[in-house]
Design a protein around this motif. Structure first.
Motif, PDB file in Angstrom:
ATOM      1  N   ALA A 187       0.558  12.237 -10.766  1.00 43.14           N
ATOM      2  CA  ALA A 187       1.742  11.389 -10.893  1.00 43.14           C
ATOM      3  C   ALA A 187       1.664  10.577 -12.180  1.00 43.14           C
ATOM      4  O   ALA A 187       0.628  10.022 -12.515  1.00 43.14           O
ATOM      5  CB  ALA A 187       1.861  10.461  -9.684  1.00 43.14           C
ATOM      6  N   GLY A 188       2.778  10.531 -12.874  1.00 44.87           N
ATOM      7  CA  GLY A 188       2.823   9.802 -14.142  1.00 44.87           C
ATOM      8  C   GLY A 188       2.444  10.661 -15.329  1.00 44.87           C
ATOM      9  O   GLY A 188       2.591  10.241 -16.483  1.00 44.87           O
ATOM     10  N   GLY A 189       1.966  11.877 -15.060  1.00 42.24           N
ATOM     11  CA  GLY A 189       1.527  12.758 -16.145  1.00 42.24           C
ATOM     12  C   GLY A 189       2.635  13.152 -17.099  1.00 42.24           C
ATOM     13  O   GLY A 189       2.414  13.238 -18.314  1.00 42.24           O
ATOM     14  N   ASP A 190       3.837  13.368 -16.562  1.00 44.69           N
ATOM     15  CA  ASP A 190       4.960  13.767 -17.427  1.00 44.69           C
ATOM     16  C   ASP A 190       5.323  12.656 -18.409  1.00 44.69           C
ATOM     17  O   ASP A 190       5.621  12.909 -19.576  1.00 44.69           O
ATOM     18  CB  ASP A 190       6.175  14.137 -16.577  1.00 44.69           C
ATOM     19  CG  ASP A 190       5.981  15.449 -15.817  1.00 44.69           C
ATOM     20  OD1 ASP A 190       5.038  16.192 -16.163  1.00 44.69           O
ATOM     21  OD2 ASP A 190       6.769  15.722 -14.885  1.00 44.69           O
ATOM     22  N   GLY A 191       5.304  11.416 -17.915  1.00 46.36           N
ATOM     23  CA  GLY A 191       5.609  10.285 -18.793  1.00 46.36           C
ATOM     24  C   GLY A 191       4.568  10.116 -19.887  1.00 46.36           C
ATOM     25  O   GLY A 191       4.899   9.807 -21.040  1.00 46.36           O
ATOM     26  N   ILE A 192       3.316  10.330 -19.537  1.00 45.13           N
ATOM     27  CA  ILE A 192       2.227  10.241 -20.514  1.00 45.13           C
ATOM     28  C   ILE A 192       2.397  11.327 -21.569  1.00 45.13           C
ATOM     29  O   ILE A 192       2.256  11.082 -22.778  1.00 45.13           O
ATOM     30  CB  ILE A 192       0.866  10.384 -19.817  1.00 45.13           C
ATOM     31  CG1 ILE A 192       0.631   9.212 -18.862  1.00 45.13           C
ATOM     32  CG2 ILE A 192      -0.273  10.461 -20.846  1.00 45.13           C
ATOM     33  CD1 ILE A 192      -0.584   9.388 -17.962  1.00 45.13           C
ATOM     34  N   ALA A 193       2.714  12.539 -21.110  1.00 41.97           N
ATOM     35  CA  ALA A 193       2.904  13.674 -22.032  1.00 41.97           C
ATOM     36  C   ALA A 193       4.091  13.428 -22.960  1.00 41.97           C
ATOM     37  O   ALA A 193       4.034  13.757 -24.151  1.00 41.97           O
ATOM     38  CB  ALA A 193       3.101  14.959 -21.237  1.00 41.97           C
ATOM     39  N   GLN A 194       5.161  12.848 -22.417  1.00 39.65           N
ATOM     40  CA  GLN A 194       6.341  12.579 -23.227  1.00 39.65           C
ATOM     41  C   GLN A 194       6.030  11.576 -24.337  1.00 39.65           C
ATOM     42  O   GLN A 194       6.469  11.729 -25.482  1.00 39.65           O
ATOM     43  CB  GLN A 194       7.464  12.039 -22.343  1.00 39.65           C
ATOM     44  CG  GLN A 194       8.796  11.873 -23.051  1.00 39.65           C
ATOM     45  CD  GLN A 194       9.321  13.177 -23.649  1.00 39.65           C
ATOM     46  OE1 GLN A 194       9.269  14.229 -22.995  1.00 39.65           O
ATOM     47  NE2 GLN A 194       9.805  13.119 -24.888  1.00 39.65           N
TER      48      GLN A 194
END
Length: 331
Positions: free
Chosen positions: A210-217
């Motif tokens: 969770a939160g990985g997509d935001g970190i990647a973005q």
């Protein structure tokens, strides 16, 4: 094996009367006393115990392991080293150490948890004082939610009672039933004791995608701006990460009091890995297997992975997760 043979030998002699029959009552009493003492010595020498012989923190070892085995995670490595070192070197912490590691799969969350354990416990992940919970394995049925809450409290209480310096790792937090983790909130708070048990020297580590997509973005934005990923700082990610996890109704942290009451010491972001990091992972795996490092083979392995975005192929979608199996094909 030597201990087992000695115990069996002593037992056999006592049964046949060799030990008892060979001595008068006074001598027998002395011998039995010596045997009991010897037994305790053997047990304490070879059986893992909750003491400084089996539990001791190696600051230098952790730093070296992070530098040697973790790639592309300058933020996570720095936080982990400082947080764990500060906690372990504090003889009287006010609360347990609570770390929440977030990021895409294969970015190093499990690896770093393992390195922490290996540099605190003599037996590493095999220690009786390191406990791993996997949501899909240990808490698979939402209908058993209330039972799981009770069991989780008892498991943690029992293990900390046995050893106050216990470590608990919760994997797949993004798949845990929302609200379940709140059952252990009292154990993570600033209490001296809860029902007579102190949890202040325990360590709790939560692993989540969770939160990985935001970190990647955020990492992708830095890349598009031509900025070095090492320029990304914790302040660029932590607040947004905590909020996104707290408001994600598919996460075990959804509306949790652990976040609401600020009981998580650090939300640790794991950045998505680039091609060069995947190559480093492959080279490290070769060294681990005691194989001759081969850059060409590492490149072949890295090229086979799927990258995001598809057009630019910047970040490995699965990080280094499949490196080991891919390497089997080329070696």
């Amino acid at each position: 094996m030597k201990v087992t043979r000695l115990c069996l030998w002593l037992h056999a002699l006592s049964i046949t009367g060799v030990l008892v029959g060979a001595f008068d009552p006074i001598t027998t009493t002395v011998f039995v006393g010596v045997g009991a003492t010897l037994g305790r010595f053997i047990y304490s020498k070879f059986q893992e115990s909750c003491n400084a012989k089996w539990i001791f923190f190696n600051t230098t070892g952790l730093e070296e392991d992070l530098n040697r085995n973790v790639f592309g995670q300058h933020i996570a490595s720095r936080i982990i080293l400082k947080a764990v070192s500060g906690f372990m070197n504090n003889p009287n912490p006010k609360k347990p150490l609570v770390l929440s590691l977030h990021g895409w799969t294969g970015t190093g969350k499990n690896l770093i948890s393992q390195l922490i354990a290996e540099n605190i416990y003599k037996e590493g992940m095999g220690s009786n004082f390191v406990h791993v919970f996997t949501s899909t394995l240990h808490f698979p049925h939402p209908s058993q939610y209330l039972t799981y809450k009770s069991q989780l409290q008892q498991w943690i209480k029992g293990n900390v009672t046995n050893c106050e310096q216990s470590m608990f790792i919760f994997d797949e937090m993004d798949k845990m039933h929302p609200g379940l983790i709140d059952s252990i909130k009292p154990f993570l708070d600033y209490y001296d004791k809860v029902d007579g048990v102190s949890y202040r020297k325990a360590i709790f580590i939560f692993l989540s995608n969770a939160g990985g997509d935001g970190i990647a973005q955020r990492a992708l934005e830095f890349w598009k701006e031509g900025r070095n990923r090492e320029e990304i700082e914790l302040k660029d990610l932590e607040t947004h990460l905590a909020l996104s996890v707290f408001n994600n109704n598919q996460s075990g942290f959804y509306r949790t009091s652990l976040i609401d009451k600020n009981l998580v010491d650090f939300f640790v972001p794991f950045l998505p890995l680039e091609y060069r990091h995947v190559v480093q992972c492959a080279m490290a795996e070769m060294r681990e297997r005691q194989l001759a490092t081969n850059k060409d083979v590492a490149d072949k392995v890295a090229k086979e992975l799927v990258y995001f975005p598809k057009s630019e192929r910047v970040f490995s979608v699965k990080g280094c997760k499949t490196i080991s199996s891919k390497l089997d094909y080329y070696t």
